[in-house]
Write a protein that holds these residues in place. Structure first.
Motif, PDB file in Angstrom:
ATOM      1  N   ARG A  91      38.636  25.147  28.557  1.00  0.00           N
ATOM      2  CA  ARG A  91      37.801  25.140  27.355  1.00  0.00           C
ATOM      3  C   ARG A  91      37.179  23.764  27.111  1.00  0.00           C
ATOM      4  N   ARG A  92      37.903  22.702  27.436  1.00  0.00           N
ATOM      5  CA  ARG A  92      37.421  21.334  27.181  1.00  0.00           C
ATOM      6  C   ARG A  92      36.798  20.677  28.412  1.00  0.00           C
ATOM      7  N   ALA A  93      36.569  21.441  29.479  1.00  0.00           N
ATOM      8  CA  ALA A  93      36.034  20.889  30.731  1.00  0.00           C
ATOM      9  C   ALA A  93      36.877  19.704  31.188  1.00  0.00           C
ATOM     10  N   ARG A  94      38.194  19.931  31.194  1.00  0.00           N
ATOM     11  CA  ARG A  94      39.167  18.912  31.594  1.00  0.00           C
ATOM     12  C   ARG A  94      39.689  19.267  32.979  1.00  0.00           C
ATOM     13  N   PHE A  95      39.790  18.254  33.830  1.00  0.00           N
ATOM     14  CA  PHE A  95      40.411  18.485  35.133  1.00  0.00           C
ATOM     15  C   PHE A  95      41.826  18.977  34.871  1.00  0.00           C
ATOM     16  N   ASP A  96      42.231  20.010  35.574  1.00  0.00           N
ATOM     17  CA  ASP A  96      43.513  20.686  35.313  1.00  0.00           C
ATOM     18  C   ASP A  96      44.640  19.695  35.098  1.00  0.00           C
ATOM     19  N   ASP A  97      45.343  19.904  33.995  1.00  0.00           N
ATOM     20  CA  ASP A  97      46.489  19.053  33.701  1.00  0.00           C
ATOM     21  C   ASP A  97      47.763  19.873  33.537  1.00  0.00           C
ATOM     22  N   GLY A  98      47.765  21.065  34.124  1.00  0.00           N
ATOM     23  CA  GLY A  98      48.977  21.877  34.155  1.00  0.00           C
ATOM     24  C   GLY A  98      49.257  22.663  32.888  1.00  0.00           C
ATOM     25  N   ASP A  99      48.226  22.946  32.079  1.00  0.00           N
ATOM     26  CA  ASP A  99      48.487  23.668  30.840  1.00  0.00           C
ATOM     27  C   ASP A  99      48.549  25.178  31.062  1.00  0.00           C
ATOM     28  N   SER A 100      49.078  25.869  30.074  1.00  0.00           N
ATOM     29  CA  SER A 100      49.283  27.316  30.135  1.00  0.00           C
ATOM     30  C   SER A 100      48.041  28.065  29.671  1.00  0.00           C
ATOM     31  N   ILE A 101      47.968  29.345  30.046  1.00  0.00           N
ATOM     32  CA  ILE A 101      46.868  30.179  29.581  1.00  0.00           C
ATOM     33  C   ILE A 101      47.019  30.418  28.077  1.00  0.00           C
ATOM     34  N   GLU A 102      45.892  30.655  27.409  1.00  0.00           N
ATOM     35  CA  GLU A 102      45.892  30.728  25.947  1.00  0.00           C
ATOM     36  C   GLU A 102      46.473  32.005  25.371  1.00  0.00           C
ATOM     37  N   ASN A 103      46.157  33.148  25.953  1.00  0.00           N
ATOM     38  CA  ASN A 103      46.573  34.400  25.342  1.00  0.00           C
ATOM     39  C   ASN A 103      46.987  35.401  26.428  1.00  0.00           C
ATOM     40  N   PRO A 104      48.200  35.253  26.940  1.00  0.00           N
ATOM     41  CA  PRO A 104      48.630  36.118  28.053  1.00  0.00           C
ATOM     42  C   PRO A 104      48.530  37.614  27.760  1.00  0.00           C
ATOM     43  N   SER A 105      48.764  38.012  26.510  1.00  0.00           N
ATOM     44  CA  SER A 105      48.740  39.444  26.187  1.00  0.00           C
ATOM     45  C   SER A 105      47.324  40.021  26.232  1.00  0.00           C
ATOM     46  N   ALA A 106      46.303  39.176  26.213  1.00  0.00           N
ATOM     47  CA  ALA A 106      44.919  39.648  26.253  1.00  0.00           C
ATOM     48  C   ALA A 106      44.379  39.743  27.681  1.00  0.00           C
ATOM     49  N   VAL A 107      45.171  39.337  28.666  1.00  0.00           N
ATOM     50  CA  VAL A 107      44.725  39.360  30.060  1.00  0.00           C
ATOM     51  C   VAL A 107      44.852  40.779  30.588  1.00  0.00           C
ATOM     52  N   ALA A 108      43.706  41.351  30.926  1.00  0.00           N
ATOM     53  CA  ALA A 108      43.720  42.719  31.449  1.00  0.00           C
ATOM     54  C   ALA A 108      42.540  42.922  32.387  1.00  0.00           C
ATOM     55  N   LEU A 109      42.819  43.437  33.554  1.00  0.00           N
ATOM     56  CA  LEU A 109      41.797  43.825  34.522  1.00  0.00           C
ATOM     57  C   LEU A 109      42.289  45.093  35.197  1.00  0.00           C
ATOM     58  N   ASP A 110      41.369  45.958  35.543  1.00  0.00           N
ATOM     59  CA  ASP A 110      41.721  47.176  36.276  1.00  0.00           C
ATOM     60  C   ASP A 110      41.608  46.873  37.763  1.00  0.00           C
ATOM     61  N   LEU A 111      42.723  46.463  38.344  1.00  0.00           N
ATOM     62  CA  LEU A 111      42.737  46.070  39.753  1.00  0.00           C
ATOM     63  C   LEU A 111      43.288  47.194  40.623  1.00  0.00           C
ATOM     64  N   PRO A 112      42.708  47.382  41.797  1.00  0.00           N
ATOM     65  CA  PRO A 112      43.265  48.369  42.725  1.00  0.00           C
ATOM     66  C   PRO A 112      44.583  47.855  43.303  1.00  0.00           C
ATOM     67  N   ALA A 113      45.364  48.759  43.818  1.00  0.00           N
ATOM     68  CA  ALA A 113      46.624  48.363  44.461  1.00  0.00           C
ATOM     69  C   ALA A 113      46.316  47.462  45.651  1.00  0.00           C
ATOM     70  N   ALA A 114      47.177  46.485  45.845  1.00  0.00           N
ATOM     71  CA  ALA A 114      46.977  45.534  46.940  1.00  0.00           C
ATOM     72  C   ALA A 114      48.227  45.460  47.793  1.00  0.00           C
ATOM     73  N   GLY A 115      48.020  45.237  49.073  1.00  0.00           N
ATOM     74  CA  GLY A 115      49.139  45.074  49.986  1.00  0.00           C
ATOM     75  C   GLY A 115      49.774  43.706  49.843  1.00  0.00           C
ATOM     76  N   ARG A 116      49.006  42.766  49.325  1.00  0.00           N
ATOM     77  CA  ARG A 116      49.501  41.395  49.226  1.00  0.00           C
ATOM     78  C   ARG A 116      48.891  40.732  47.996  1.00  0.00           C
ATOM     79  N   ALA A 117      49.681  39.960  47.274  1.00  0.00           N
ATOM     80  CA  ALA A 117      49.207  39.189  46.123  1.00  0.00           C
ATOM     81  C   ALA A 117      49.592  37.730  46.347  1.00  0.00           C
ATOM     82  N   VAL A 118      48.613  36.863  46.235  1.00  0.00           N
ATOM     83  CA  VAL A 118      48.815  35.432  46.424  1.00  0.00           C
ATOM     84  C   VAL A 118      48.094  34.695  45.303  1.00  0.00           C
ATOM     85  N   GLY A 119      48.312  33.380  45.251  1.00  0.00           N
ATOM     86  CA  GLY A 119      47.609  32.622  44.235  1.00  0.00           C
ATOM     87  C   GLY A 119      47.681  31.133  44.447  1.00  0.00           C
ATOM     88  N   SER A 120      46.847  30.454  43.681  1.00  0.00           N
ATOM     89  CA  SER A 120      46.926  28.997  43.621  1.00  0.00           C
ATOM     90  C   SER A 120      48.250  28.651  42.965  1.00  0.00           C
TER      91      SER A 120
END
Length: 183
Positions: free
Chosen positions: A17-46
């Motif tokens: 939100r503040r155009a700050r280089f990542d400083d390890g903060d948490s997401i703002e509203n986890p309960s509002a995160v929703a996407l209709d994703l298809p099933a995946a054989g593998r899940a990875v992330g940064s």
């Protein structure tokens, strides 16, 4: 063999939100995160906090991939673009205009794009669908690689929170798929 990689940008954080280089903060509203994703054989992330939390909020058991870490901003980590621009204007302009520059002591855009491209080419050797919750700059690097666009276009790709981008194909023959993800 066809591989599908769905890239999901992390949910909104105070740093984003503040155009700050990542400083390890948490997401703002986890309960509002929703996407209709298809099933995946593998899940990875940064491996960042915001990507891990976004994956959890999406119901994904994603393993951290070091090659999907965000662009290392060196000593600029935790500072806003405005702060860096005021303190080091020439360095910021050089970094944003020269893909080989790393005046912050971290990683150049060129090095970063090469790292992400290497991961994508490796991931392309696995058939099926991979969902990857990744930093916005990882999405930028993948888009440039898939389109064969120059690294100077890196800052021209906007990736909003929770944006989904899909690439299909395999090593050396990727396609960018726009529209409905996973259909």
């Amino acid at each position: 063999m066809t591989c599908r990689v769905i890239l999901i940008a992390p949910a909104m954080t105070p740093s984003l939100r503040r155009a700050r280089f990542d400083d390890g903060d948490s997401i703002e509203n986890p309960s509002a995160v929703a996407l209709d994703l298809p099933a995946a054989g593998r899940a990875v992330g940064s491996p960042s906090v915001r990507c891990r939390e976004t994956a959890v909020a999406l119901g994904l058991d994603a393993s951290a991939e070091p090659d999907l870490a965000g662009l290392d901003a060196g000593r600029w980590r935790g500072r806003t673009l405005e702060e860096v621009g005021a303190a080091e204007p020439e360095a910021l302009v050089r970094w944003m205009s020269d893909p080989g520059a790393a005046p912050h002591g971290g990683e150049s855009v060129r090095e970063f794009c090469a790292r992400v491209a290497k991961w994508l080419e490796s991931a392309g050797r696995t058939a099926g669908r991979t969902v990857a919750v990744v930093e916005p700059e990882v999405v930028r690097a993948v888009v440039l690689h898939v389109l064969g666009a120059p690294e100077t276009a890196f800052w021209r790709v906007d990736v909003p929170p929770l944006a989904a981008t899909e690439v299909t194909g395999g090593p050396g023959r990727w396609n960018l798929r726009l529209g409905q993800v996973g259909g």
